[in-house]
Design a protein around this motif. Structure first.
Motif, PDB file in Angstrom:
ATOM      1  N   VAL A  12      -8.404  33.205  41.009  1.00  0.00           N
ATOM      2  CA  VAL A  12      -8.619  31.764  40.863  1.00  0.00           C
ATOM      3  C   VAL A  12      -7.308  31.010  41.079  1.00  0.00           C
ATOM      4  N   LYS A  13      -6.252  31.498  40.438  1.00  0.00           N
ATOM      5  CA  LYS A  13      -4.953  30.822  40.520  1.00  0.00           C
ATOM      6  C   LYS A  13      -4.443  30.793  41.980  1.00  0.00           C
TER       7      LYS A  13
ATOM      8  N   ASP B 160      -7.639  40.799  39.273  1.00  0.00           N
ATOM      9  CA  ASP B 160      -8.317  40.189  38.127  1.00  0.00           C
ATOM     10  C   ASP B 160      -8.721  38.753  38.463  1.00  0.00           C
ATOM     11  N   ARG B 161      -9.714  38.260  37.703  1.00  0.00           N
ATOM     12  CA  ARG B 161     -10.287  36.943  37.958  1.00  0.00           C
ATOM     13  C   ARG B 161      -9.225  35.830  37.915  1.00  0.00           C
ATOM     14  N   GLU B 162      -8.353  35.946  36.913  1.00  0.00           N
ATOM     15  CA  GLU B 162      -7.330  34.899  36.730  1.00  0.00           C
ATOM     16  C   GLU B 162      -6.435  34.762  37.971  1.00  0.00           C
ATOM     17  N   ALA B 163      -6.022  35.928  38.504  1.00  0.00           N
ATOM     18  CA  ALA B 163      -5.127  35.915  39.672  1.00  0.00           C
ATOM     19  C   ALA B 163      -5.830  35.323  40.887  1.00  0.00           C
TER      20      ALA B 163
ATOM     21  N   ARG C 103      -3.092  43.174  42.358  1.00  0.00           N
ATOM     22  CA  ARG C 103      -3.866  42.574  41.252  1.00  0.00           C
ATOM     23  C   ARG C 103      -5.247  42.156  41.769  1.00  0.00           C
TER      24      ARG C 103
ATOM     25  N   GLU D 288      -6.161  28.078  43.709  1.00  0.00           N
ATOM     26  CA  GLU D 288      -5.682  26.799  43.162  1.00  0.00           C
ATOM     27  C   GLU D 288      -4.328  26.416  43.752  1.00  0.00           C
ATOM     28  N   GLU D 289      -3.491  27.390  44.027  1.00  0.00           N
ATOM     29  CA  GLU D 289      -2.157  27.105  44.575  1.00  0.00           C
ATOM     30  C   GLU D 289      -2.197  26.844  46.082  1.00  0.00           C
TER      31      GLU D 289
END
Ligand code: C2E
Ligand code: C2E
Length: 313
Positions: free
Chosen positions: A94-95, A89-92, A87, A98-99
């Motif tokens: 960033v997340k 994508d931006r969401e992955a 993956r 964050e984790e």
């Protein structure tokens, strides 16, 4: 002997692991493989690897959940985690950060890229560990300095500064809780003559012995300090005057048991102390601790004039 660097790869594709294993083997590092998120977490706890390469899509848990679980566990929370996933994508991305991930690599990857990223993270981790260790050493040193700055080197009891801090604390607590406390000021009878007679080294030894006697004669929550050259103070929290008197007698008895000769202290001819006591009564809360110290000093003066080895309130 220091152990080899350990890399844990959590990825359901064995091929990815085989590729990565090759580059780490060149450096004589150990590689371990976990095919599921749950086994990855368990292996991380058991192996305590230096770094974890974590896939995002796993058969049981997703990589975010695995990363969060690693960061919550005391044993694994400081192990750097690099996401290695198809993956991008931006969401992955960033997340992942964050984790708690330290880096994010997209498949297909260049082996050289993984290699430099892993090395960079290990270097950063090494710096962080060194810094943490230095901080711990500094904290220990600061603690020791703090103790030293409040201890009388010779008698190994509190010093005057420690006493002033402690009496203020005990006094405030007594006022607040409406409880009594006692202050004892003890003075070694004719200590100057003792020093003149036996020499300063013998005088120092006696001071050390007295420090021990005072400390061992009262409860551990009572406070003993050197107040001046040959004066020792004892703060007795939650203690009323009659008990304070009994404790002063106990201290004198313990000193008598040691039978330290002092020819210049007639008629006892052994080492004795005079003790002045003052007591804080909660019915009289307007009394300051300065006043308590002053009254103990006055009582000591009376004890001295009463022929030494005396106690006065
Ligand atoms: P006691 O020795 O006549 O002490 C009477 C009370 O004086 C104690 O009551 C306590 O309130 C106070 N007191 C005595 N010594 C100290 C001291 O060193 N520091 C402070 N802060 N207070 C002190 P308590 O606690 O009800 O004790 C009753 C009796 O129990 C004492 O009578 C003594 O016979 C015995 N006892 C209690 N603790 C100890 C101990 O640690 N060692 C010994 N040998 N006897 C103890
Ligand atoms: P601690 O409370 O720190 O007391 C240290 C020493 O101060 C005692 O050593 C004793 O020499 C003296 N001391 C303290 N309180 C009293 C007291 O009320 N009366 C008399 N006569 N002396 C007192 P000791 O006796 O060897 O006791 C060592 C430790 O054992 C004490 O340390 C305390 O933790 C415990 N202990 C002994 N007896 C009692 C007791 O009767 N009640 C309680 N709660 N603890 C006790």
């Amino acid at each position: 002997m220091s152990r080899k660097t350990r890399v844990l790869v959590v990825d359901d594709e064995k091929l990815s692991f085989r590729l990565l294993e090759q580059i780490f083997a060149k450096e004589d590092w150990e590689s371990f493989w976990a095919a599921t998120g749950s086994s990855g977490i368990e292996m991380a706890k058991l192996l305590e690897p230096d770094i974890i390469l974590l896939d995002l899509v796993l058969p049981d848990k997703n990589g975010f959940e695995v990363c969060a679980a690693l960061k919550e566990n005391e044993l694994t929370k400081d192990i750097p985690v690099i996401f290695v996933t198809s993956r991008n994508d931006r969401e992955a991305i960033v997340k992942a950060f964050e984790e708690g991930a330290v880096d994010f690599v997209t498949k297909p990857f260049f082996l050289e890229e993984i290699w430099v990223r892993v090395k960079t993270q290990l270097k950063l981790k090494q710096y962080a560990d060194e810094l943490k260790e230095k901080n711990e050493q500094l904290s220990l040193l600061a603690e020791k300095l703090q103790i030293l700055s409040l201890t009388d080197e010779l008698m190994l009891i509190g010093n005057r500064r420690a006493f002033e801090m402690e009496i203020e604390r005990v006094h405030n607590q007594a006022v607040r809780l409406h409880q009594p406390y006692c202050l004892l000021i003890a003075d070694i009878d004719f200590f100057k003559k003792f020093n003149d007679y036996f020499g300063h080294q013998a005088g120092d030894r006696v001071l050390r012995t007295l420090g021990e006697i005072f400390k061992n004669s009262v409860r551990s929550y009572d406070f003993v300090a050197r107040y001046g050259g040959e004066e020792i103070v004892v703060i007795l929290p939650q203690t009323d005057c009659p008990d304070g008197m009994r404790i002063a007698q106990r201290i004198q008895e313990e000193i008598a048991k040691k039978n330290i000769v002092h020819p210049a202290n007639p008629p006892h001819n052994r080492l004795t102390v005079s003790i002045g006591i003052s007591c804080f009564q909660p019915d009289n809360p307007d009394f300051s601790y300065y006043e308590i110290i002053r009254k103990a000093d006055q009582a000591l003066y009376l004890a001295k004039n009463a022929g030494r080895n005396s106690i006065r309130v």
